[in-house]
Design an enzyme around this catalytic site. Structure first.
Site, PDB file in Angstrom:
ATOM      1  N   GLY A 179     -20.338 -10.178  13.152  1.00 47.22           N
ATOM      2  CA  GLY A 179     -21.667  -9.624  12.904  1.00 47.22           C
ATOM      3  C   GLY A 179     -22.675 -10.056  13.952  1.00 47.22           C
TER       4      GLY A 179
ATOM      5  N   LYS B  15     -28.273 -13.188  -2.665  1.00 44.59           N
ATOM      6  CA  LYS B  15     -28.537 -14.211  -1.641  1.00 44.59           C
ATOM      7  C   LYS B  15     -29.188 -15.434  -2.288  1.00 44.59           C
ATOM      8  CE  LYS B  15     -27.906 -14.101   2.183  1.00 44.59           C
ATOM      9  NZ  LYS B  15     -26.678 -14.513   2.952  1.00 44.59           N
TER      10      LYS B  15
ATOM     11  N   TYR C  76     -29.265  -7.216  -3.360  1.00 43.05           N
ATOM     12  CA  TYR C  76     -28.978  -8.078  -2.197  1.00 43.05           C
ATOM     13  C   TYR C  76     -29.763  -9.386  -2.312  1.00 43.05           C
ATOM     14  CZ  TYR C  76     -29.377  -9.763   2.626  1.00 43.05           C
ATOM     15  OH  TYR C  76     -29.392 -10.553   3.748  1.00 43.05           O
TER      16      TYR C  76
END
Ligand SMILES: NC(=O)c1ccc[n+]([C@@H]2O[C@H](COP(=O)([O-])OP(=O)(O)OC[C@H]3O[C@@H](n4cnc5c(N)ncnc54)[C@H](OP(=O)(O)O)[C@@H]3O)[C@@H](O)[C@H]2O)c1
Length: 313
Positions: free
Chosen positions: A10, A150, A146
């Site tokens: 990534g 997280k 998301y």
């Protein structure tokens, strides 16, 4: 020092490995793919030691980490597709990666007494008001799946470990992957007018610059919560877009000049609903970095300039 890095396929993991190699640290990168799958830019990460590892596989994580025996793990792997994460059929997978995967890494760190650096996000906050969020603020209220996952990843790290850094970042761009700058440069070529949101306020983070800070942290024991984006002031996506095109024109790309391309500021409501709600106030207070002896990142304007110079478009 030996460092294990997840997510090297990534944006951030790619630059972290390169910075570690530059400093002479031993490092091992990992990601889902059988071999390194990022851009072939000839940098150190493309030939650095690499191991395939699905972080949701707890047995594989403990085996690989015990075999590698790093002093530090920099955990960059995550599910980062914010809108897709809202789909009913994806939520369990997002949670397995961002919470379960992070917990697996944290447990492995605990077993071998390694430090852990976990990357998190401004999305753990609700984005209300205009005051910058401080790193030790506990008023968590994520607005989307998301952000929730997280945050739960953060909680797993802080409950399992003592030697950890939780580093919240925002609006990330880097060479290895898709980012807002690439998107704007692409759509700017094909559209005469662009509408860009001007009521979400934050600061971009250039992975190349963040990697320097993360390596400084890995070399230290000043554990805790930090916020880290580039310096240069808080802006909207509209402001960022205007500066991208201004610098592009300065570099000779007249196709982005104001007489050819109009950028219109619009509110989030005018822009239209995206699947995931996003915070309006993504201002992160980064003063704890300097207070603890870390160098703040360069300005985002300077970061953008270096990025555009390095990666021709
Ligand atoms: N991007 C942002 O704007 C942003 C903002 C705030 C915080 N962050 C955080 O910063 C960190 C780095 O972000 P980034 O932009 O570099 O992310 P990225 O470019 O999406 O890279 C994440 C990497 O993790 C890999 N991955 C996904 N599931 C995995 C699994 N089960 N096992 C092993 N690897 C897996 C991905 O592989 P695939 O591509 O094959 O899925 C990808 O190569 C993440 O923790 C992210 O949450 C990012």
């Amino acid at each position: 020092m030996k460092v294990f890095v997840t997510g090297v396929g990534g944006q951030l993991g790619h630059d972290v490995i390169n910075e570690l190699v530059k400093r002479g640290h031993a490092c091992v990168g990992s990601d889902l793919a059988p071999e390194y799958s990022g851009i072939s830019d000839g940098t150190a990460v493309t030939t650095a030691p690499y191991v395939q590892l699905d972080i949701t596989d707890s047995q594989a994580v403990s085996r690989v980490i015990e075999e590698t025996a790093p002093d530090v793990i920099i955990h960059c792997a995550a599910w980062t597709a914010v809108d897709l994460a809202e789909d009913e059929d994806k939520i369990a997978k997002v949670r397995a990666i961002n919470v379960g995967g992070t917990e697996n890494i944290a447990r492995a760190c605990r077993k071998i007494d390694a430090k852990m650096i976990y990357l998190s996000t401004d999305y753990v906050f609700n984005g209300q008001g205009t005051t910058p969020w401080e790193p030790d603020c506990k008023d968590y209220q994520p607005l989307n799946v998301y952000g929730k996952t997280k945050l739960d990843g953060e909680l797993a790290v802080s409950s399992l470990l003592e030697k950890y850094f939780i580093v919240r970042i925002a609006w990330v761009f880097g060479a290895n992957g898709n980012n807002f700058i690439k998107t704007m440069l692409n759509v700017g070529k094909t559209h005469g007018t662009l509408r860009v949101v001007n009521d979400q306020i934050g600061t971009p983070t250039y992975t190349f610059d963040l990697a320097v800070l993360l390596c400084d942290m890995a070399e230290s024991s000043k554990y805790g919560y930090y916020h880290a984006t580039n310096e240069g002031g808080y802006i909207s996506w509209y402001d960022f877009t205007k500066e991208i095109f201004r610098q592009a024109v300065e570099l000779g790309h007249t196709e982005y000049s104001e007489d050819r391309l109009t950028v219109l500021p619009v509110t989030t409501a005018e822009y239209g609903l995206s699947k995931a709600a996003r915070p309006f106030n993504s201002r992160l207070d980064k003063s704890k970095l300097a207070a603890n002896g870390f160098s703040p990142l360069p300005t985002w304007q300077d970061a953008l300039h270096r990025y555009l110079m390095q990666y021709p478009f």
